[in-house]
Write a protein that holds these residues in place. Structure first.
Motif, short mmCIF file in Angstrom:
data_model
loop_
_atom_site.label_atom_id
_atom_site.label_comp_id
_atom_site.label_asym_id
_atom_site.label_seq_id
_atom_site.Cartn_x
_atom_site.Cartn_y
_atom_site.Cartn_z
N LEU A 4 11.00 0.60 -7.88
CA LEU A 4 11.82 1.75 -8.28
C LEU A 4 13.27 1.61 -7.81
O LEU A 4 14.08 2.51 -8.05
CB LEU A 4 11.23 3.04 -7.70
CG LEU A 4 9.81 3.40 -8.12
CD1 LEU A 4 9.31 4.62 -7.36
CD2 LEU A 4 9.74 3.65 -9.62
N SER A 52 5.70 -0.42 -1.22
CA SER A 52 4.97 0.10 -2.38
C SER A 52 5.89 0.69 -3.44
O SER A 52 5.42 1.07 -4.52
CB SER A 52 3.99 1.19 -1.92
OG SER A 52 3.08 0.70 -0.96
N SER A 53 7.19 0.76 -3.12
CA SER A 53 8.11 1.46 -4.03
C SER A 53 9.30 0.63 -4.48
O SER A 53 10.20 1.14 -5.14
CB SER A 53 8.63 2.74 -3.34
OG SER A 53 7.57 3.55 -2.91
N GLN A 80 11.22 16.21 -5.11
CA GLN A 80 10.86 14.91 -4.61
C GLN A 80 12.03 14.27 -3.88
O GLN A 80 13.19 14.37 -4.28
CB GLN A 80 10.42 13.99 -5.75
CG GLN A 80 9.90 12.65 -5.27
CD GLN A 80 9.51 11.73 -6.42
OE1 GLN A 80 10.15 11.73 -7.46
NE2 GLN A 80 8.45 10.96 -6.23
N ARG A 91 10.37 6.18 3.99
CA ARG A 91 9.66 6.40 2.74
C ARG A 91 10.64 6.36 1.56
O ARG A 91 11.76 6.87 1.65
CB ARG A 91 8.94 7.75 2.74
CG ARG A 91 7.79 7.86 3.74
CD ARG A 91 6.62 6.99 3.30
NE ARG A 91 5.47 7.09 4.19
CZ ARG A 91 5.25 6.28 5.21
NH1 ARG A 91 6.12 5.31 5.48
NH2 ARG A 91 4.18 6.42 5.97
N LEU A 92 10.19 5.71 0.48
CA LEU A 92 10.90 5.76 -0.79
C LEU A 92 10.00 6.48 -1.78
O LEU A 92 8.88 6.02 -2.03
CB LEU A 92 11.20 4.35 -1.30
CG LEU A 92 12.11 3.46 -0.45
CD1 LEU A 92 12.24 2.09 -1.09
CD2 LEU A 92 13.48 4.09 -0.29
N PHE A 93 10.45 7.60 -2.28
CA PHE A 93 9.67 8.40 -3.22
C PHE A 93 8.25 8.67 -2.67
O PHE A 93 7.26 8.59 -3.37
CB PHE A 93 9.61 7.72 -4.59
CG PHE A 93 10.97 7.54 -5.20
CD1 PHE A 93 11.61 8.59 -5.84
CD2 PHE A 93 11.63 6.32 -5.10
CE1 PHE A 93 12.88 8.43 -6.38
CE2 PHE A 93 12.90 6.15 -5.63
CZ PHE A 93 13.52 7.22 -6.28
N GLN A 135 6.47 6.96 -0.56
CA GLN A 135 5.63 5.81 -0.26
C GLN A 135 6.38 4.84 0.68
O GLN A 135 7.61 4.84 0.73
CB GLN A 135 5.26 5.06 -1.55
CG GLN A 135 4.49 5.89 -2.55
CD GLN A 135 3.10 6.26 -2.05
OE1 GLN A 135 2.45 5.46 -1.38
NE2 GLN A 135 2.65 7.46 -2.38
#
Length: 261
Positions: free
Chosen positions: A74, A70-71, A2, A62-64, A66
């Protein structure tokens, strides 16, 4: 594996000035990224894009896996102290408690325990009832790190956390980052030569364009060389040999171009 953070051909423009151009980078989970580059080169813009505070003109962030919006639950973020109103009347515990905002809020008793644990992690248990404005620069920065850690983030982003702090506080922050390595993904912006002692796995240089050093080339020696070069004055237009094999950079005041790879 990931990816904690991904930029794909990301560009951003302030008015008519290109600040970031086709930036691409991928940071796997639990790795430690050091970001270098001159003031005004786009490092803070990079962070704001990662946090979803800015939207790219082109490309994707994108973070993780998403979009940032949306992230964000985290992510723990440590801004520069200079960007804050340090005289706002609030005590240390309340500053740390703000790190729970936007998360499922635990019961008051549990909140108190989380605050105590976060302050213990930065060795500031004894200052929990002090006014934030009364602290030294190093103590304030450690409180902000506690605020970022209280939600147990998967990604920790720190924007020059040791700027204008004393040596003792700086080493305390670096010892904490050592202890976090492998349990959280870390993105650190810094100009401090002592970061070469940290367990850094990835290095990126941002000056409108972004260059991500091959991980197998990252070493304390490479980091020291890059920071020394960054601090030195380089005549405009002079081609200099990079410590990355088969790569030559041409340095201009507002641009960094890869000439050969």
């Amino acid at each position: 594996m990931q990816q904690a953070l991904e930029f794909k051909n990301v560009s951003f423009v302030y008015r008519d000035a290109v600040v970031l151009e086709k930036a691409t980078i991928s940071l796997a989970a639990d790795r430690f990224l050091l970001i270098l580059g001159p003031n005004g080169g786009g490092k803070t813009t990079f962070v704001k894009l990662a946090l979803g505070l800015l939207s790219p003109l082109a490309g994707t962030v994108r973070l993780f896996g998403q979009p940032p919006v949306s992230s964000l639950h985290l992510v723990g973020y440590v801004p520069q102290v200079s960007s804050l109103n340090v005289h706002f009347p609030i005590d240390v515990s309340e500053v740390v408690r703000l790190g729970l905002y936007g998360h499922d809020c635990p019961a008051k008793k549990t909140q108190k325990k989380h605050i105590e644990e976060a302050l213990h992690a930065v060795s500031l248990d004894h200052l929990k009832n002090r006014q934030f404005s009364s602290l030294s620069g190093g103590e304030r920065q450690r409180v902000l790190i506690a605020r970022a850690l209280i939600s147990n983030p998967s990604l920790l982003i720190l924007d020059e956390p040791t700027a204008n702090v004393d040596v003792h506080s700086k080493m305390g922050i670096y010892n904490l980052l050592h202890s976090l390595r492998g349990s959280v993904s870390i993105v650190l912006i810094s100009h401090d030569p002592d970061v070469a002692s940290l367990p850094i796995s990835d290095v990126a240089h941002i000056n409108r364009t972004l260059y991500h050093a091959p991980p197998n080339e990252v070493s304390p020696q490479l980091i020291s060389q890059l920071i020394a070069r960054q601090m030195a004055e380089t005549p405009e237009g002079k081609a200099i040999e990079q410590p990355f094999p088969n790569t030559v950079f041409q340095v201009h005041p507002n641009n960094l171009k890869v000439l050969q790879r």
